[in-house]
Design a protein around this motif. Sequence first.
Motif, PDB file in Angstrom:
ATOM      1  N   GLU A 259       2.690  13.930  10.864  1.00 15.97           N
ATOM      2  CA  GLU A 259       2.687  12.469  10.842  1.00 15.97           C
ATOM      3  C   GLU A 259       1.295  11.973  11.164  1.00 15.97           C
ATOM      4  O   GLU A 259       0.504  12.655  11.809  1.00 15.97           O
ATOM      5  CB  GLU A 259       3.711  11.900  11.837  1.00 15.97           C
ATOM      6  CG  GLU A 259       3.286  11.876  13.289  1.00 15.97           C
ATOM      7  CD  GLU A 259       3.123  13.250  13.904  1.00 15.97           C
ATOM      8  OE1 GLU A 259       2.202  13.404  14.738  1.00 15.97           O
ATOM      9  OE2 GLU A 259       3.886  14.161  13.559  1.00 15.97           O
ATOM     10  N   THR A 260       0.989  10.777  10.682  1.00 17.93           N
ATOM     11  CA  THR A 260      -0.287  10.141  10.989  1.00 17.93           C
ATOM     12  C   THR A 260      -0.069   8.641  11.045  1.00 17.93           C
ATOM     13  O   THR A 260       0.911   8.118  10.495  1.00 17.93           O
ATOM     14  CB  THR A 260      -1.364  10.489   9.938  1.00 17.93           C
ATOM     15  OG1 THR A 260      -2.639  10.026  10.390  1.00 17.93           O
ATOM     16  CG2 THR A 260      -1.062   9.853   8.600  1.00 17.93           C
ATOM     17  N   GLY A 261      -0.979   7.938  11.696  1.00 12.21           N
ATOM     18  CA  GLY A 261      -0.812   6.510  11.891  1.00 12.21           C
ATOM     19  C   GLY A 261      -1.048   5.709  10.628  1.00 12.21           C
ATOM     20  O   GLY A 261      -1.788   6.095   9.729  1.00 12.21           O
ATOM     21  N   ILE A 262      -0.390   4.563  10.561  1.00  9.36           N
ATOM     22  CA  ILE A 262      -0.578   3.597   9.487  1.00  9.36           C
ATOM     23  C   ILE A 262      -0.214   2.234  10.056  1.00  9.36           C
ATOM     24  O   ILE A 262       0.551   2.147  11.019  1.00  9.36           O
ATOM     25  CB  ILE A 262       0.280   3.944   8.241  1.00  9.36           C
ATOM     26  CG1 ILE A 262      -0.192   3.142   7.020  1.00  9.36           C
ATOM     27  CG2 ILE A 262       1.756   3.723   8.501  1.00  9.36           C
ATOM     28  CD1 ILE A 262       0.460   3.584   5.722  1.00  9.36           C
ATOM     29  N   LYS A 263      -0.766   1.171   9.515  1.00  6.85           N
ATOM     30  CA  LYS A 263      -0.489  -0.168  10.015  1.00  6.85           C
ATOM     31  C   LYS A 263       0.611  -0.824   9.194  1.00  6.85           C
ATOM     32  O   LYS A 263       0.673  -0.708   7.979  1.00  6.85           O
ATOM     33  CB  LYS A 263      -1.752  -1.035   9.965  1.00  6.85           C
ATOM     34  CG  LYS A 263      -2.878  -0.542  10.859  1.00  6.85           C
ATOM     35  CD  LYS A 263      -2.514  -0.633  12.327  1.00  6.85           C
ATOM     36  CE  LYS A 263      -3.701  -0.210  13.193  1.00  6.85           C
ATOM     37  NZ  LYS A 263      -3.372  -0.272  14.629  1.00  6.85           N
ATOM     38  N   ARG A 264       1.492  -1.523   9.900  1.00  5.69           N
ATOM     39  CA  ARG A 264       2.523  -2.331   9.256  1.00  5.69           C
ATOM     40  C   ARG A 264       2.356  -3.757   9.768  1.00  5.69           C
ATOM     41  O   ARG A 264       2.624  -4.027  10.937  1.00  5.69           O
ATOM     42  CB  ARG A 264       3.906  -1.775   9.588  1.00  5.69           C
ATOM     43  CG  ARG A 264       5.048  -2.395   8.775  1.00  5.69           C
ATOM     44  CD  ARG A 264       5.664  -3.528   9.520  1.00  5.69           C
ATOM     45  NE  ARG A 264       6.877  -4.017   8.893  1.00  5.69           N
ATOM     46  CZ  ARG A 264       7.378  -5.207   9.120  1.00  5.69           C
ATOM     47  NH1 ARG A 264       6.764  -6.045   9.941  1.00  5.69           N
ATOM     48  NH2 ARG A 264       8.486  -5.587   8.534  1.00  5.69           N
ATOM     49  N   ASP A 265       1.842  -4.655   8.914  1.00  4.53           N
ATOM     50  CA  ASP A 265       1.534  -6.024   9.306  1.00  4.53           C
ATOM     51  C   ASP A 265       0.602  -6.044  10.510  1.00  4.53           C
ATOM     52  O   ASP A 265       0.741  -6.847  11.424  1.00  4.53           O
ATOM     53  CB  ASP A 265       2.819  -6.798   9.605  1.00  4.53           C
ATOM     54  CG  ASP A 265       2.573  -8.307   9.657  1.00  4.53           C
ATOM     55  OD1 ASP A 265       1.567  -8.754   9.069  1.00  4.53           O
ATOM     56  OD2 ASP A 265       3.366  -9.018  10.297  1.00  4.53           O
ATOM     57  N   GLY A 266      -0.357  -5.118  10.529  1.00  5.87           N
ATOM     58  CA  GLY A 266      -1.339  -5.026  11.599  1.00  5.87           C
ATOM     59  C   GLY A 266      -0.865  -4.287  12.831  1.00  5.87           C
ATOM     60  O   GLY A 266      -1.664  -4.020  13.732  1.00  5.87           O
ATOM     61  N   GLU A 267       0.425  -3.955  12.913  1.00  2.00           N
ATOM     62  CA  GLU A 267       0.964  -3.233  14.063  1.00  2.00           C
ATOM     63  C   GLU A 267       1.054  -1.735  13.754  1.00  2.00           C
ATOM     64  O   GLU A 267       1.148  -1.325  12.604  1.00  2.00           O
ATOM     65  CB  GLU A 267       2.347  -3.776  14.431  1.00  2.00           C
ATOM     66  CG  GLU A 267       2.356  -5.253  14.803  1.00  2.00           C
ATOM     67  CD  GLU A 267       1.567  -5.533  16.072  1.00  2.00           C
ATOM     68  OE1 GLU A 267       1.519  -4.640  16.943  1.00  2.00           O
ATOM     69  OE2 GLU A 267       0.991  -6.631  16.192  1.00  2.00           O
ATOM     70  N   ILE A 435      -8.130   2.428   2.134  1.00  7.67           N
ATOM     71  CA  ILE A 435      -8.333   1.434   1.082  1.00  7.67           C
ATOM     72  C   ILE A 435      -7.500   0.178   1.344  1.00  7.67           C
ATOM     73  O   ILE A 435      -8.011  -0.939   1.287  1.00  7.67           O
ATOM     74  CB  ILE A 435      -7.980   2.027  -0.293  1.00  7.67           C
ATOM     75  CG1 ILE A 435      -8.941   3.183  -0.628  1.00  7.67           C
ATOM     76  CG2 ILE A 435      -8.022   0.964  -1.375  1.00  7.67           C
ATOM     77  CD1 ILE A 435      -8.568   3.932  -1.886  1.00  7.67           C
ATOM     78  N   ILE A 436      -6.210   0.349   1.658  1.00  3.80           N
ATOM     79  CA  ILE A 436      -5.319  -0.811   1.745  1.00  3.80           C
ATOM     80  C   ILE A 436      -5.312  -1.435   3.129  1.00  3.80           C
ATOM     81  O   ILE A 436      -4.943  -2.600   3.278  1.00  3.80           O
ATOM     82  CB  ILE A 436      -3.881  -0.432   1.345  1.00  3.80           C
ATOM     83  CG1 ILE A 436      -3.268   0.557   2.364  1.00  3.80           C
ATOM     84  CG2 ILE A 436      -3.837   0.138  -0.049  1.00  3.80           C
ATOM     85  CD1 ILE A 436      -1.833   0.909   2.073  1.00  3.80           C
ATOM     86  N   GLY A 437      -5.692  -0.685   4.161  1.00  9.95           N
ATOM     87  CA  GLY A 437      -5.753  -1.246   5.506  1.00  9.95           C
ATOM     88  C   GLY A 437      -4.405  -1.327   6.178  1.00  9.95           C
ATOM     89  O   GLY A 437      -4.149  -0.666   7.176  1.00  9.95           O
ATOM     90  N   THR A 438      -3.471  -2.128   5.632  1.00  6.63           N
ATOM     91  CA  THR A 438      -2.169  -2.290   6.272  1.00  6.63           C
ATOM     92  C   THR A 438      -1.103  -2.564   5.221  1.00  6.63           C
ATOM     93  O   THR A 438      -1.393  -3.149   4.163  1.00  6.63           O
ATOM     94  CB  THR A 438      -2.195  -3.440   7.300  1.00  6.63           C
ATOM     95  OG1 THR A 438      -0.909  -3.525   7.958  1.00  6.63           O
ATOM     96  CG2 THR A 438      -2.502  -4.772   6.636  1.00  6.63           C
ATOM     97  N   LEU A 439       0.127  -2.133   5.499  1.00  8.37           N
ATOM     98  CA  LEU A 439       1.280  -2.520   4.694  1.00  8.37           C
ATOM     99  C   LEU A 439       1.787  -3.851   5.232  1.00  8.37           C
ATOM    100  O   LEU A 439       1.857  -4.051   6.445  1.00  8.37           O
ATOM    101  CB  LEU A 439       2.372  -1.451   4.775  1.00  8.37           C
ATOM    102  CG  LEU A 439       1.962  -0.052   4.301  1.00  8.37           C
ATOM    103  CD1 LEU A 439       3.066   0.954   4.612  1.00  8.37           C
ATOM    104  CD2 LEU A 439       1.672  -0.056   2.805  1.00  8.37           C
ATOM    105  N   ARG A 440       2.160  -4.755   4.349  1.00  7.35           N
ATOM    106  CA  ARG A 440       2.463  -6.117   4.776  1.00  7.35           C
ATOM    107  C   ARG A 440       3.850  -6.263   5.393  1.00  7.35           C
ATOM    108  O   ARG A 440       4.047  -7.005   6.348  1.00  7.35           O
ATOM    109  CB  ARG A 440       2.323  -7.075   3.593  1.00  7.35           C
ATOM    110  CG  ARG A 440       0.912  -7.151   3.036  1.00  7.35           C
ATOM    111  CD  ARG A 440      -0.063  -7.687   4.064  1.00  7.35           C
ATOM    112  NE  ARG A 440      -1.428  -7.753   3.542  1.00  7.35           N
ATOM    113  CZ  ARG A 440      -2.487  -8.030   4.269  1.00  7.35           C
ATOM    114  NH1 ARG A 440      -2.362  -8.256   5.553  1.00  7.35           N
ATOM    115  NH2 ARG A 440      -3.691  -8.070   3.722  1.00  7.35           N
TER     116      ARG A 440
END
Length: 492
Positions: A259-267, A435-440
């Motif tokens: 697993e690795t980190g990713i942003k969801r609406d900045g969180e 590239i995308i930064g965060t999922l909305r």
Amino acid sequence: MSWDDLTKEEILSRFLQLEEKIDDLEEQLIQKNEQIDKQAELIEKQEKVIEQQSKRIEELEARLRKYENPHTPPSKRRSGTDESPTSQDDEDDDLRTDGGTPGRKNGHDPEWRSTTDPDEEVEVTYDCCPECGEHFDESVGVSPRLVEEIPDPQPPEVTQYNRHCYQCHSCGTETVATHPDCPDEGQFGVNVIAQSALSRYDHRLPYRKIADRFEQLHGLELSGASAWHATERAARAGRCEYEQIRREIQDADVVHIDETGIKRDGEQAWIWTFSTAQHTLYAVRESRGSDVPAEVLGEDFAGTVICDGWTAYPAFSSNLQRCWAHILREAKDAAEKQVEGEPIYRALTQLYVALQTQLESDLTVRERAELQRVARRELESLIERSVPDGPVATLLGKIEGGLDHWLTFVGEPAVSPTNNAAENALREPVVLRKIIGTLRNDRGMFVHETILSLLATWRQQGRNPYEELRRVVSSNEMISRAHAVPAVETSG
């Protein structure tokens, strides 16, 4: 001689001498004060420089801890920083440290592109000599050259489907006629949907550039939002196949998980990967706990999990294989920081190489079990070593904590000693994350995990992603006409 014995002239002379000395002292004092002021100013400047250097040292130490700690893979250490652009990462891969140039090394056979049969042959001739104008009788030979070219950009095909409506006289049912090439929603066909999804997740284009690409190549006008909706339709169409991939992985004997980190609406959220030899599944969740593998694989999963040392894995299953690539990196790091770690790192490396060498031969189940017992005793002897507190003590604690899980691969031939497969599977999501930064929102998470899973699995199986996307979208249109499809649940 006392002052009473001096004449007025002598007293006056002495006063003058004293005044000169006082003037000299005052001048010296002024010079000293000026020197002190200059030194104070210099000290202030030096303090500012020291403060700046201290901040820079802290930044470099933080970066060093982040990119040269034992948990950081070598590929990320080369890239420098998280903010390094993807193009720079790609350029770094071509750099050579031996003074040579990129490409195949000397002594390796060249690899040529396969040639295809020409669709058309064009005779290229001259009537006369371009130098002197003398007429040519006939050619003395032919010098063929194959040229591969793509067609000019093709305009979109626009078709109006006049769908006739009917009402049954017997039961009163109203029916609208359907056509296999006419979608039930939207105005874009299968090819547009498939290319939108592929452009986003294979070519890594922003949605506005996907729209630009359609307009440049085909003269098709659509917005970035339309490209997003087309990609979402591809994800909804492929969700049944996504669930089939999940079922295949649930039945697997061995699964690599990471697993690795990713942003969801900045969180903060997490993207998990579950990988086998033929299937890869991604799941975006807001949790990093054992509830995620329990949800994806099922609480009754009976296979072996290959993983790193994250606490969620032993909380989920006792049938684990801990990654040797991780522990060897940690051992090397401890040896560089503490002299007591050198013999431990050397012993771990020798044990791992010896096990790999012996497992190359066709061992029986009994021989594997004996080899496993011998290797466990070697690990136990390392744990019993007395070392001072520090990185080596932490390393030995990790070895002891995973003692039941380091040697699973010795007893089970299908199990790999490293979790490289899962780490490799996370590379594409990591690049997309930059590239995308965060999922909305939940819809973005749904699309992200679905399309990534489909593309990765199809590639593992040697299937063409574009053709497969067209297939699942077409199949979904046929299924949706056969019966009503409920709204897609996107909470995951």
